[in-house]
Design a protein around this motif. Structure first.
Motif, short mmCIF file in Angstrom:
data_model
loop_
_atom_site.label_atom_id
_atom_site.label_comp_id
_atom_site.label_asym_id
_atom_site.label_seq_id
_atom_site.Cartn_x
_atom_site.Cartn_y
_atom_site.Cartn_z
N UNK A 9 0.85 -1.19 0.00
CA UNK A 9 0.00 0.00 0.00
C UNK A 9 0.88 1.24 0.00
N UNK A 10 0.29 2.34 -0.43
CA UNK A 10 0.97 3.62 -0.32
C UNK A 10 0.97 4.01 1.14
N UNK A 11 2.12 4.29 1.68
CA UNK A 11 2.16 4.71 3.08
C UNK A 11 1.81 6.19 3.20
N UNK A 38 -5.04 6.60 2.02
CA UNK A 38 -6.33 7.25 2.28
C UNK A 38 -6.28 7.88 3.66
N UNK A 39 -7.29 8.69 3.94
CA UNK A 39 -7.35 9.35 5.24
C UNK A 39 -7.48 8.35 6.37
N UNK A 40 -8.17 7.23 6.11
CA UNK A 40 -8.36 6.20 7.13
C UNK A 40 -7.61 4.94 6.70
N UNK A 41 -6.49 4.68 7.35
CA UNK A 41 -5.65 3.53 6.98
C UNK A 41 -6.35 2.20 7.22
N UNK A 42 -7.45 2.20 7.94
CA UNK A 42 -8.16 0.95 8.21
C UNK A 42 -9.06 0.55 7.06
N UNK A 43 -9.37 1.47 6.17
CA UNK A 43 -10.24 1.18 5.02
C UNK A 43 -9.36 0.89 3.82
N UNK A 70 -1.73 -0.90 10.01
CA UNK A 70 -1.69 0.50 10.45
C UNK A 70 -1.30 0.61 11.92
N UNK A 71 -1.29 -0.52 12.62
CA UNK A 71 -0.93 -0.53 14.05
C UNK A 71 -0.38 -1.91 14.39
N UNK A 72 0.43 -1.97 15.43
CA UNK A 72 1.02 -3.25 15.84
C UNK A 72 -0.07 -4.24 16.24
N UNK A 122 4.40 4.93 13.63
CA UNK A 122 4.25 6.26 14.23
C UNK A 122 4.79 7.32 13.27
N UNK A 123 5.93 7.04 12.68
CA UNK A 123 6.53 7.97 11.72
C UNK A 123 5.62 8.17 10.51
N UNK A 124 5.04 7.10 10.01
CA UNK A 124 4.14 7.19 8.86
C UNK A 124 2.92 8.04 9.20
N UNK A 125 2.33 7.80 10.37
CA UNK A 125 1.15 8.59 10.78
C UNK A 125 1.51 10.05 10.98
N UNK A 126 2.68 10.33 11.54
CA UNK A 126 3.10 11.71 11.76
C UNK A 126 3.28 12.43 10.43
N UNK A 127 3.97 11.79 9.48
CA UNK A 127 4.17 12.41 8.16
C UNK A 127 2.85 12.63 7.44
#
Length: 189
Positions: A9-11, A38-43, A70-72, A122-127
Motif C-alpha cells: 500500500x501507499x504509506x 487514504x485518510x483512514x488507513x483501516x479502510x 496500520x498498528x502493531x 508512528x513515523x508514517x502517521x506523523x508524516x
C-alpha cells in the motif's frame, strides 16, 4: 502447491506502489494486491480482497510489515488470523516477523522487530498528519509570536538602528523571535 501472494500500500499519498510491486513480483508473487493512501488507513479494499483470496498453504509476502498494518495490534491480529487459516507470512525487511517452517527468530529479535514496526508506523502517521495539515494551509508546530504588526514594528525599529534586544523588549518577545522574523524578510539595499 504453495503460492506467494503479495500485498502493498501507499504509506503516504503520491508515493506509489510500483517499486514494491516490482520487488514482490521479483521474489515470486503470482499476484500482488495494492491500496492507495487514504485518510483512514483501516479502510483498504485491496487488503480485504487479498485476505479473502488467500488459501491454506499460501504465503502472504510484503516488503515491510508496515505495508500490511496500520498498528502493531492490527499486525498481530492479522498474523493470528492467517495462522488459523494455515497461511504463512513473510516480510522481506523483517525476517524475525515471518512465520512458517524455517527456524524462527528468538523472542528478543521478535520484540525488537515489533518495536521497529511500531516506530515506523508512528513515523508514517506523523508524516501523513503533517502532509494533511500542510494541504489544508496549516503550518505544523507552535504558532509564531511575531504577528505581522509586530514584524512591521520590528522592521521600523531596526531601520532606526535599534538593537535586537531593545526591539524584543518593546514588543514583549524574545530576541531570538525578533531575529528569526527579520532574517526571513527579503534584504533591502
Amino acid at each position: 502447491m504453495t503460492r506467494l501472494i503479495g500485498y502493498t500500500r501507499e504509506l503516504t499519498p503520491d508515493t506509489g506502489t510500483a517499486a514494491d510491486v516490482a520487488v514482490l513480483t521479483a521474489v515470486g508473487a503470482v499476484r500482488v494486491f495494492t491500496d492507495v493512501a487514504s485518510a483512514d488507513a483501516r479502510k483498504r479494499p485491496g487488503l480485504a480482497a487479498c485476505l479473502t483470496f488467500l488459501e491454506p498453504g499460501d504465503v502472504l509476502v510484503v516488503s515491510s510489515a508496515a505495508q500490511l498494518s496500520h498498528a502493531v495490534t492490527h499486525f498481530v491480529s492479522t498474523l493470528a488470523a492467517l495462522t488459523d487459516r494455515a497461511v504463512e507470512f513473510r516480510s522481506l525487511s523483517e525476517p524475525a516477523l515471518c512465520t512458517g517452517v524455517e527456524p524462527g527468530a528468538g523472542p528478543a529479535e521478535v520484540f525488537a522487530a515489533l518495536e521497529g514496526l511500531r516506530r515506523r508506523l508512528v513515523s508514517v502517521r506523523t508524516r501523513a498528519g503533517m502532509a494533511a495539515a500542510a494541504a489544508s494551509g496549516k503550518r505544523p508546530g507552535r504558532p509564531t509570536v511575531m504577528t505581522p504588526d509586530k514584524v512591521a514594528m520590528a522592521v521600523e525599529l531596526r531601520r532606526l538602528d535599534r538593537p535586537i534586544t531593545h526591539i524584543a523588549r518593546v514588543l514583549g518577545v524574545s530576541a531570538n523571535s525578533v531575529q528569526r522574523a527579520l532574517d526571513h524578510l527579503p534584504r533591502t539595499s
